[in-house]
Design a protein around this motif. Structure first.
Motif, PDB file in Angstrom:
ATOM      1  N   THR A  49      -0.340  13.806   7.057  1.00 33.42           N
ATOM      2  CA  THR A  49       0.364  13.806   5.705  1.00 33.42           C
ATOM      3  C   THR A  49       0.318  12.303   5.351  1.00 33.42           C
ATOM      4  OG1 THR A  49       1.711  15.719   6.126  1.00 33.42           O
ATOM      5  CG2 THR A  49       2.438  14.039   4.273  1.00 33.42           C
ATOM      6  N   LYS A  50       0.601  11.269   6.150  1.00 40.52           N
ATOM      7  CA  LYS A  50       0.506   9.898   5.969  1.00 40.52           C
ATOM      8  C   LYS A  50      -0.862   9.345   5.424  1.00 40.52           C
ATOM      9  CE  LYS A  50       4.786   8.758   8.277  1.00 40.52           C
ATOM     10  NZ  LYS A  50       5.337   7.963   9.680  1.00 40.52           N
ATOM     11  N   LEU A  51      -1.623   9.904   6.327  1.00 42.30           N
ATOM     12  CA  LEU A  51      -3.114   9.284   5.859  1.00 42.30           C
ATOM     13  C   LEU A  51      -3.650   9.950   4.746  1.00 42.30           C
ATOM     14  CD1 LEU A  51      -4.742   9.920   9.598  1.00 42.30           C
ATOM     15  CD2 LEU A  51      -4.548   7.619   8.362  1.00 42.30           C
ATOM     16  N   ASP A  52      -3.045  11.215   4.090  1.00 44.29           N
ATOM     17  CA  ASP A  52      -3.325  11.634   3.191  1.00 44.29           C
ATOM     18  C   ASP A  52      -2.906  11.076   1.755  1.00 44.29           C
ATOM     19  OD1 ASP A  52      -5.304  13.769   4.437  1.00 44.29           O
ATOM     20  OD2 ASP A  52      -3.526  15.215   4.274  1.00 44.29           O
ATOM     21  N   GLY A  55      -1.767   7.774  -2.599  1.00 43.63           N
ATOM     22  CA  GLY A  55      -1.128   6.544  -3.164  1.00 43.63           C
ATOM     23  C   GLY A  55      -1.980   5.780  -3.577  1.00 43.63           C
ATOM     24  N   GLU A  56      -3.226   5.463  -3.578  1.00 43.92           N
ATOM     25  CA  GLU A  56      -3.951   4.457  -3.986  1.00 43.92           C
ATOM     26  C   GLU A  56      -4.678   5.117  -5.326  1.00 43.92           C
ATOM     27  OE1 GLU A  56      -7.093   4.208  -1.143  1.00 43.92           O
ATOM     28  OE2 GLU A  56      -6.145   2.582  -0.096  1.00 43.92           O
ATOM     29  N   GLN A 100       1.677  -1.215   2.965  1.00 44.49           N
ATOM     30  CA  GLN A 100       2.188  -0.713   4.588  1.00 44.49           C
ATOM     31  C   GLN A 100       1.437   0.359   5.308  1.00 44.49           C
ATOM     32  OE1 GLN A 100       4.695  -2.336   6.200  1.00 44.49           O
ATOM     33  NE2 GLN A 100       3.928  -0.889   7.907  1.00 44.49           N
ATOM     34  N   ALA A 101       0.934   1.432   4.220  1.00 43.73           N
ATOM     35  CA  ALA A 101       0.145   2.416   4.956  1.00 43.73           C
ATOM     36  C   ALA A 101      -1.066   1.957   5.276  1.00 43.73           C
ATOM     37  CB  ALA A 101       0.137   3.607   3.651  1.00 43.73           C
ATOM     38  N   ARG A 102      -1.759   1.049   4.434  1.00 45.81           N
ATOM     39  CA  ARG A 102      -3.003   0.490   4.689  1.00 45.81           C
ATOM     40  C   ARG A 102      -3.000  -0.373   6.123  1.00 45.81           C
ATOM     41  NH1 ARG A 102      -4.640  -1.736  -1.079  1.00 45.81           N
ATOM     42  NH2 ARG A 102      -5.455   0.120  -1.927  1.00 45.81           N
ATOM     43  N   ASP A 138      -5.209   2.251  10.649  1.00 37.29           N
ATOM     44  CA  ASP A 138      -6.107   2.158  11.949  1.00 37.29           C
ATOM     45  C   ASP A 138      -5.286   2.715  12.978  1.00 37.29           C
ATOM     46  OD1 ASP A 138      -8.158   1.155  10.471  1.00 37.29           O
ATOM     47  OD2 ASP A 138      -7.729  -0.807  10.906  1.00 37.29           O
ATOM     48  N   LEU A 139      -3.916   2.495  13.045  1.00 32.47           N
ATOM     49  CA  LEU A 139      -3.109   3.013  14.062  1.00 32.47           C
ATOM     50  C   LEU A 139      -2.795   4.451  14.046  1.00 32.47           C
ATOM     51  CD1 LEU A 139      -1.325   1.937  16.727  1.00 32.47           C
ATOM     52  CD2 LEU A 139       0.523   1.433  15.253  1.00 32.47           C
ATOM     53  N   LEU A 140      -2.623   4.863  12.929  1.00 28.82           N
ATOM     54  CA  LEU A 140      -2.374   6.279  12.621  1.00 28.82           C
ATOM     55  C   LEU A 140      -3.680   6.938  12.991  1.00 28.82           C
ATOM     56  CD1 LEU A 140      -0.625   6.409   9.094  1.00 28.82           C
ATOM     57  CD2 LEU A 140       0.365   7.313  11.268  1.00 28.82           C
TER      58      LEU A 140
END
Length: 555
Positions: A330-333, A338-339, A183-185, A189-191
């Motif tokens: 934070t979400k991008l980090d 997460g990966e 979901q984060a991936r 791009d939008l983030l």
């Protein structure tokens, strides 16, 4: 075990109270005397369907009460009662009562607390194990075969279940983390685009209020500019009001001493000059404060509109935009972190799977070893039961991974072949009624002392056999009763009846148009007479009595 059975108004039974003890109890009587009624009555307290046909003719309702006592309450029963919020003290009997109305409907009670019939069905497997001519439960049902083999093998099911739970939890955490990363991936791009947009704008907390105040002030200055300019022209120059007041004050000052009123007029005029001077200063200050630059006003409005537009886009207040930016970072980090965490979770899940598979393989080895022993034990019981041509096999199969569970990776089913060269097949599909009961007896004897229901009932297991086979059945029932604690057998065989530690005679009698079924506990003399009847038929001969004595003495 079952200690007491009380029946009221069930078919031909008006009122009946039976006490049971440990060991082998046999129930005999003429065909049609009502033995099946007893089993139907017991079935009611075990959760069978409440048929209104069971209610005795002319009665409004019927009831059955069964009492069970245990040295230690079985775990399955304790858990079911706990889930139903029913407390039972140590040593206290478990009393199940079922009422059936003649016009439909039934009620169930456990230790006088109303319960649903589902609870009775849940308790039943641990209370009574019934094997009859048309048995489709118990040992015939393949769903219970793995549990029976594990009990026989002493499989470490608790350890296997722990490892299964650990693996399942590890896989669940991994699946959840994968979903989050995916979901984060998808959002990455939008983030990045949103964060770039916000970073370029660089919103500051409190900025909206400051811009709004500055914009309001500049708009006010723009609106008042013409009035202030006109006022400035009025107050400036030699003919302005203030200049005229000062000229008048100077002239009056020269003549003020000539009369007191002139002096007072001068004082008032001086005050007016002072007030007018202050007004002029205020006007100049106001004009300076309200001065506006059209370019600055346009810039302030543009900035304010941009901030508010992007706040609406992110569904937050303008002052919350800096925090929104931090959340995005934070979400991008977290995407990168997460990966990296996925590798750790995948390793943990893989390790948990290895532990589970290792435990499941050990369980498989224990089952295979026990299956061979069980097959030999059952085979040794078949010949005396006139099943010498039959073969028994405990079939262990490997389940596909999607069907693995806390029980392991194996499927288990008891199979038989009744004729030489015949293929193995499930118990219920191959054996006839009598054969099926004898197979079950052989299996129960082989599984003896490995646990099971508190009470075992065999219904006419000896049908169609006699002589040595009947004697073998009786001997094995007695042996099984000794191992299991309590076994009841409905029988037509004198050889089986002679093995009983307690003997109940079921009889049917008629008075006019009223027919009743009764059950009596026989003493030694009564047992001899009943067994003699079973040997000779309607007319009991001295030879039959003598043979009955020999049967009773031989056990």
């Amino acid at each position: 075990m079952l200690t007491r059975l009380s029946i009221r108004n069930i078919v031909l039974i008006e009122a009946l109270d039976l006490d049971f003890g440990r060991g082998l109890g046999v129930l005999t009587g003429e065909t049609g005397a009502g033995k099946s009624i007893l089993l139907d009555a017991l079935g009611l307290v075990l959760g069978d369907r409440a048929e209104t046909a069971l209610v005795r003719a002319g009665e409004a309702k019927a009831s059955v009460t069964a009492s069970f006592e245990f040295a230690q309450l079985p775990a399955a029963i304790a858990e079911a009662l706990d889930d139903a919020d029913i407390e039972i003290e140590t040593g206290e009997p478990l009393i199940i009562r079922r009422q059936v109305k003649g016009d439909g409907g039934s009620k169930a009670f456990v230790n006088d607390q109303p319960v649903g019939v589902a609870l009775l069905r849940e308790l039943a497997p641990a209370l009574v194990e019934l094997h009859g001519q048309h048995d489709d439960r118990g040992l015939v049902n393949p769903r219970g075969h793995r549990m029976l083999l594990d009990r026989y093998a002493g499989t470490d099911l608790a350890g296997l279940e722990r490892r299964w739970t650990s693996w399942a939890r590890a896989e669940a955490r991994l699946s959840e983390a994968r979903a989050e990363v995916e979901q984060a991936r998808a959002d990455q791009d939008l983030l990045i685009a949103h964060l770039a947009e916000l970073t370029a704008l660089e919103p500051q907390k409190g900025e909206e209020a400051r811009l709004a105040d500055a914009r309001a002030s500049m708009q006010k200055g723009e609106r008042l500019a013409d009035d202030l300019e006109q006022l400035r022209h009025i107050w400036e120059g030699s003919d302005s009001p203030l200049a005229s007041l000062r000229v008048a004050a100077r002239r009056l000052d020269r003549i003020a001493e000539e009369h007191p009123l002139l002096a007072e007029a001068l004082a008032a005029l001086d005050r007016a000059v002072i007030e007018a001077g202050e007004a002029e200063e205020k006007l100049e200050a106001a004009a300076e404060a309200l001065v506006h630059d059209p370019a600055a006003l346009d810039a302030a409005e543009t900035r304010l509109f941009e901030l508010r537009a992007i706040a609406r886009k992110h569904r937050c207040e303008v002052d919350a935009l800096p925090e929104t930016m931090r959340d995005m970072r934070t979400k991008l980090d977290a995407i990168e972190g997460g990966e990296a965490e996925l590798d750790s979770l995948e390793a943990a899940a893989k390790e948990a799977r290895v532990d589970y598979v290792s435990a499941a393989e050990k369980a498989h080895e224990a089952r295979v070893k026990a299956a061979k022993t069980l097959d030999k034990a059952v085979a040794a019981e078949l010949e005396p039961l006139k099943l010498d041509a039959a073969r028994f096999l405990t079939a262990i199969g490997t389940l596909p991974e999607e069907k693995w569970g806390a029980h392991g990776m194996d499927s288990v089913e008891f199979l038989i072949a009744t004729n030489p060269g015949a293929d193995f097949a499930p118990l219920a599909k191959i054996a006839s009624g009598g054969e099926l009961s004898r197979f079950i007896l052989a299996l129960k004897v082989a599984l003896a002392e490995k646990g099971g229901a508190a009470t075992i009932i065999f219904d006419e297991i000896d049908r169609g056999v006699g002589g040595a086979v009947a004697s073998a059945i009786g001997e094995r029932l007695a042996r099984l009763a000794s191992a299991e604690g309590q076994l009841l057998a409905v029988t037509h065989s004198p050889q089986v009846a002679a093995r009983g530690q307690t003997h109940y005679l079921i009889a049917k009698s008629s008075e006019g148009t009223v027919t009743k079924t009764s059950v009596a506990l026989l003493d030694e003399a009564g047992r001899q007479e009943e067994i003699a009847r079973m040997l000779s038929g309607a007319e009991i001969t001295s030879e039959a009595r003598a043979q009955a004595d020999r049967l009773l003495e031989g056990v």
